[in-house]
Design an enzyme around this catalytic site. Structure first.
Site, PDB file in Angstrom:
ATOM      1  N   ASN A 165       0.828  -1.203   0.000  1.00 34.83           N
ATOM      2  CA  ASN A 165       0.000   0.000   0.000  1.00 34.83           C
ATOM      3  C   ASN A 165       0.862   1.252   0.000  1.00 34.83           C
ATOM      4  O   ASN A 165       1.984   1.256   0.499  1.00 34.83           O
ATOM      5  CB  ASN A 165      -0.928   0.007   1.213  1.00 34.83           C
TER       6      ASN A 165
ATOM      7  N   SER B 116      -4.519  -9.035   0.389  1.00 35.51           N
ATOM      8  CA  SER B 116      -3.794  -8.985  -0.888  1.00 35.51           C
ATOM      9  C   SER B 116      -4.292 -10.094  -1.802  1.00 35.51           C
ATOM     10  O   SER B 116      -4.463 -11.231  -1.367  1.00 35.51           O
ATOM     11  CB  SER B 116      -2.293  -9.154  -0.663  1.00 35.51           C
TER      12      SER B 116
ATOM     13  N   CYS C 155       9.852  15.223  -8.720  1.00 34.72           N
ATOM     14  CA  CYS C 155       9.929  15.772 -10.076  1.00 34.72           C
ATOM     15  C   CYS C 155      10.865  14.879 -10.890  1.00 34.72           C
ATOM     16  O   CYS C 155      12.022  14.673 -10.504  1.00 34.72           O
ATOM     17  CB  CYS C 155      10.461  17.200 -10.027  1.00 34.72           C
TER      18      CYS C 155
ATOM     19  N   CYS D 298      11.646  23.630 -10.886  1.00 39.10           N
ATOM     20  CA  CYS D 298      12.209  23.758 -12.243  1.00 39.10           C
ATOM     21  C   CYS D 298      11.146  24.016 -13.310  1.00 39.10           C
ATOM     22  O   CYS D 298      11.478  24.168 -14.480  1.00 39.10           O
ATOM     23  CB  CYS D 298      13.018  22.495 -12.595  1.00 39.10           C
TER      24      CYS D 298
ATOM     25  N   CYS E 168       6.390  21.692 -11.548  1.00 42.26           N
ATOM     26  CA  CYS E 168       7.380  21.613 -10.468  1.00 42.26           C
ATOM     27  C   CYS E 168       7.714  23.025  -9.975  1.00 42.26           C
ATOM     28  O   CYS E 168       8.141  23.878 -10.771  1.00 42.26           O
ATOM     29  CB  CYS E 168       8.642  20.916 -10.971  1.00 42.26           C
TER      30      CYS E 168
ATOM     31  N   HIS F 294       5.835  -0.362  -2.791  1.00 42.58           N
ATOM     32  CA  HIS F 294       5.344   0.353  -3.972  1.00 42.58           C
ATOM     33  C   HIS F 294       5.365   1.867  -3.796  1.00 42.58           C
ATOM     34  O   HIS F 294       4.605   2.574  -4.452  1.00 42.58           O
ATOM     35  CB  HIS F 294       3.931  -0.133  -4.318  1.00 42.58           C
TER      36      HIS F 294
ATOM     37  N   ALA G  65     -10.591 -11.318   1.756  1.00 41.16           N
ATOM     38  CA  ALA G  65     -12.023 -11.480   1.477  1.00 41.16           C
ATOM     39  C   ALA G  65     -12.286 -12.605   0.475  1.00 41.16           C
ATOM     40  O   ALA G  65     -13.337 -13.243   0.525  1.00 41.16           O
ATOM     41  CB  ALA G  65     -12.599 -10.161   0.966  1.00 41.16           C
TER      42      ALA G  65
HETATM   43  P1  NAD Z   1      -5.556  -6.076  -4.854  1.00 42.75           P
HETATM   44  O1  NAD Z   1      -6.504  -4.951  -5.162  1.00 42.75           O
HETATM   45  O2  NAD Z   1      -4.960  -6.841  -5.963  1.00 42.75           O
HETATM   46  O3  NAD Z   1      -6.278  -7.134  -3.890  1.00 42.75           O
HETATM   47  C1  NAD Z   1      -6.935  -6.727  -2.745  1.00 42.75           C
HETATM   48  C2  NAD Z   1      -7.524  -7.973  -2.102  1.00 42.75           C
HETATM   49  O4  NAD Z   1      -8.143  -7.551  -0.889  1.00 42.75           O
HETATM   50  C3  NAD Z   1      -8.594  -8.669  -2.946  1.00 42.75           C
HETATM   51  O5  NAD Z   1      -8.258 -10.036  -3.079  1.00 42.75           O
HETATM   52  C4  NAD Z   1      -9.882  -8.489  -2.135  1.00 42.75           C
HETATM   53  O6  NAD Z   1     -10.672  -9.661  -2.139  1.00 42.75           O
HETATM   54  C5  NAD Z   1      -9.351  -8.268  -0.738  1.00 42.75           C
HETATM   55  N1  NAD Z   1     -10.222  -7.461   0.111  1.00 42.75           N
HETATM   56  C6  NAD Z   1     -11.099  -6.488  -0.244  1.00 42.75           C
HETATM   57  N2  NAD Z   1     -11.676  -5.961   0.842  1.00 42.75           N
HETATM   58  C7  NAD Z   1     -11.168  -6.626   1.915  1.00 42.75           C
HETATM   59  C8  NAD Z   1     -11.384  -6.535   3.313  1.00 42.75           C
HETATM   60  N3  NAD Z   1     -12.234  -5.640   3.854  1.00 42.75           N
HETATM   61  N4  NAD Z   1     -10.687  -7.380   4.114  1.00 42.75           N
HETATM   62  C9  NAD Z   1      -9.829  -8.296   3.597  1.00 42.75           C
HETATM   63  N5  NAD Z   1      -9.598  -8.424   2.269  1.00 42.75           N
HETATM   64  C10 NAD Z   1     -10.251  -7.583   1.446  1.00 42.75           C
HETATM   65  O7  NAD Z   1      -4.455  -5.460  -3.910  1.00 42.75           O
HETATM   66  P2  NAD Z   1      -2.932  -5.833  -3.730  1.00 42.75           P
HETATM   67  O8  NAD Z   1      -2.765  -7.293  -3.588  1.00 42.75           O
HETATM   68  O9  NAD Z   1      -2.450  -4.900  -2.680  1.00 42.75           O
HETATM   69  O10 NAD Z   1      -2.248  -5.403  -5.109  1.00 42.75           O
HETATM   70  C11 NAD Z   1      -2.671  -4.290  -5.820  1.00 42.75           C
HETATM   71  C12 NAD Z   1      -1.754  -3.113  -5.960  1.00 42.75           C
HETATM   72  O11 NAD Z   1      -2.546  -1.976  -5.708  1.00 42.75           O
HETATM   73  C13 NAD Z   1      -0.661  -2.973  -5.014  1.00 42.75           C
HETATM   74  O12 NAD Z   1       0.415  -2.780  -5.821  1.00 42.75           O
HETATM   75  C14 NAD Z   1      -0.886  -1.675  -4.222  1.00 42.75           C
HETATM   76  O13 NAD Z   1       0.280  -0.894  -4.349  1.00 42.75           O
HETATM   77  C15 NAD Z   1      -1.935  -0.977  -4.950  1.00 42.75           C
HETATM   78  N6  NAD Z   1      -3.032  -0.330  -4.182  1.00 42.75           N
HETATM   79  C16 NAD Z   1      -2.811   0.282  -2.991  1.00 42.75           C
HETATM   80  C17 NAD Z   1      -3.871   0.864  -2.314  1.00 42.75           C
HETATM   81  C18 NAD Z   1      -3.608   1.522  -0.990  1.00 42.75           C
HETATM   82  O14 NAD Z   1      -2.520   2.058  -0.798  1.00 42.75           O
HETATM   83  N7  NAD Z   1      -4.572   1.459  -0.074  1.00 42.75           N
HETATM   84  C19 NAD Z   1      -5.168   0.819  -2.841  1.00 42.75           C
HETATM   85  C20 NAD Z   1      -5.354   0.196  -4.084  1.00 42.75           C
HETATM   86  C21 NAD Z   1      -4.269  -0.392  -4.724  1.00 42.75           C
HETATM   87 ZN    ZN Z   2      11.612  19.877 -11.063  1.00 41.90          ZN
END
Ligand code: NAD
Ligand code: ZN
Length: 255
Positions: A105, A196, A130, A157, A154, A122, A222
């Site tokens: 996240n 995840s 920038c 720059c 930016c 990530h 989930a």
């Molecule tokens: P993903 O979106 O691929 O998977 C999320 C998983 O969470 C799904 O399998 C879903 O079934 C499950 N889920 C949904 N709600 C839930 C809950 N309340 N409790 C438990 N599980 C739940 O996410 P990922 O595996 O993190 O990969 C996606 C990419 O998206 C990552 O690279 C991440 O960087 C990015 N991302 C980040 C955010 C954030 O920072 N909050 C949000 C969206 C995507």
């Molecule tokens: Zn710059």
């Protein structure tokens, strides 16, 4: 439809965590859904509405940064707060059961909750770089500029390529956090995976590496994941409900 939580699964998860000496948490977008931040893949995910390669790829960003910043202005959630799942991980870490929190996240909610040793695979949506002069800025400042003009320019720059440090499709992961996570995975005896889909690589390679080095996996998600068959415990449920239940069984004083 999420099955009701059963005590034996929660008890098994708690006992694995209690017995571990080098536990890790590995989290994805699902842990932040109950904080109001949508996830990407699976039911209700953003990618059922938007094309990820249009709004989140480095190629599109370089071609047209305004498109990215217009999307950000219309869809970015600010002011999200940690939910009980983030807080349960803080309790588990403070009780000595987790060495680090490795997250995909970019929302900063683990740090906001109080977790320490958070490894962001990530990048962060709170820092903007920038691509021309490499200066960095807090996201709030650039969001403010973006409300006046997309793309924001930016302040240092005048360049058009201000990008949050989040890893977009087509970019590599930052090397240092990835290497740190790999080293922790090789030494881990347990990985608690939360929210995840385990479909995004190289991030999903971290719990896989830990498993190959003998760690047990405990998955809270989930929906089913491709790793379920390698896990010691799989709990399909909402992170904000399941994690506090696990924490209170692991540390009797928690919750
Ligand atoms: P993903 O979106 O691929 O998977 C999320 C998983 O969470 C799904 O399998 C879903 O079934 C499950 N889920 C949904 N709600 C839930 C809950 N309340 N409790 C438990 N599980 C739940 O996410 P990922 O595996 O993190 O990969 C996606 C990419 O998206 C990552 O690279 C991440 O960087 C990015 N991302 C980040 C955010 C954030 O920072 N909050 C949000 C969206 C995507
Ligand atoms: Zn710059």
């Amino acid at each position: 439809m999420i099955a009701p939580l059963t005590d034996p699964l929660l008890d098994r998860a708690a006992s694995l965590i209690r017995d571990s000496r080098a536990g890790l948490a590995f989290t994805g977008a699902g842990i932040s859904v109950e904080s109001g931040i949508p996830h990407f893949r699976g039911a209700g995910g953003l990618w059922t509405q938007f094309d990820p390669y249009k709004v989140a790829s480095i190629g599109e960003f370089r071609r047209d940064p305004a498109q990215y910043w217009t999307y950000s202005r219309n869809h970015r959630r600010t002011g999200a707060a940690p939910n009980p799942a983030h807080l349960a991980l803080v309790d588990l870490q403070r009780a000595g059961h987790l060495r680090a929190v490795i997250t995909q996240n970019t929302d900063g909610l683990h740090q906001k909750a109080g977790s320490t040793d958070v490894i962001e695979l990530h990048g962060s949506s709170h820092a903007v770089e920038c691509l021309d002069c490499e200066r960095t800025y807090p996201r709030d400042r650039i969001d403010q500029l973006n409300r006046q003009q997309s793309p924001p320019l930016c302040p240092g720059c005048g360049g058009r390529f201000l990008k949050p440090t989040v890893v977009l499709f087509g970019e590599s992961l930052p090397a240092q956090p990835l290497q740190h996570a790999q080293a922790l995975a090789e030494a881990a005896d347990l990985v608690l995976i939360v929210g995840s889909s385990l479909q995004v690589y190289p991030a999903a390679g971290i719990p896989r590496l830990a498993r190959e080095h003998g760690a047990q996996l405990c998955i809270v998600n989930a929906e089913p994941t491709p790793f379920d068959r390698m896990a010691a415990v799989v709990i399909h449920g909402r992170a904000g409900e399941v994690l506090p239940a696990i924490a209170s069984r692991t540390i009797p004083s928690a919750g």
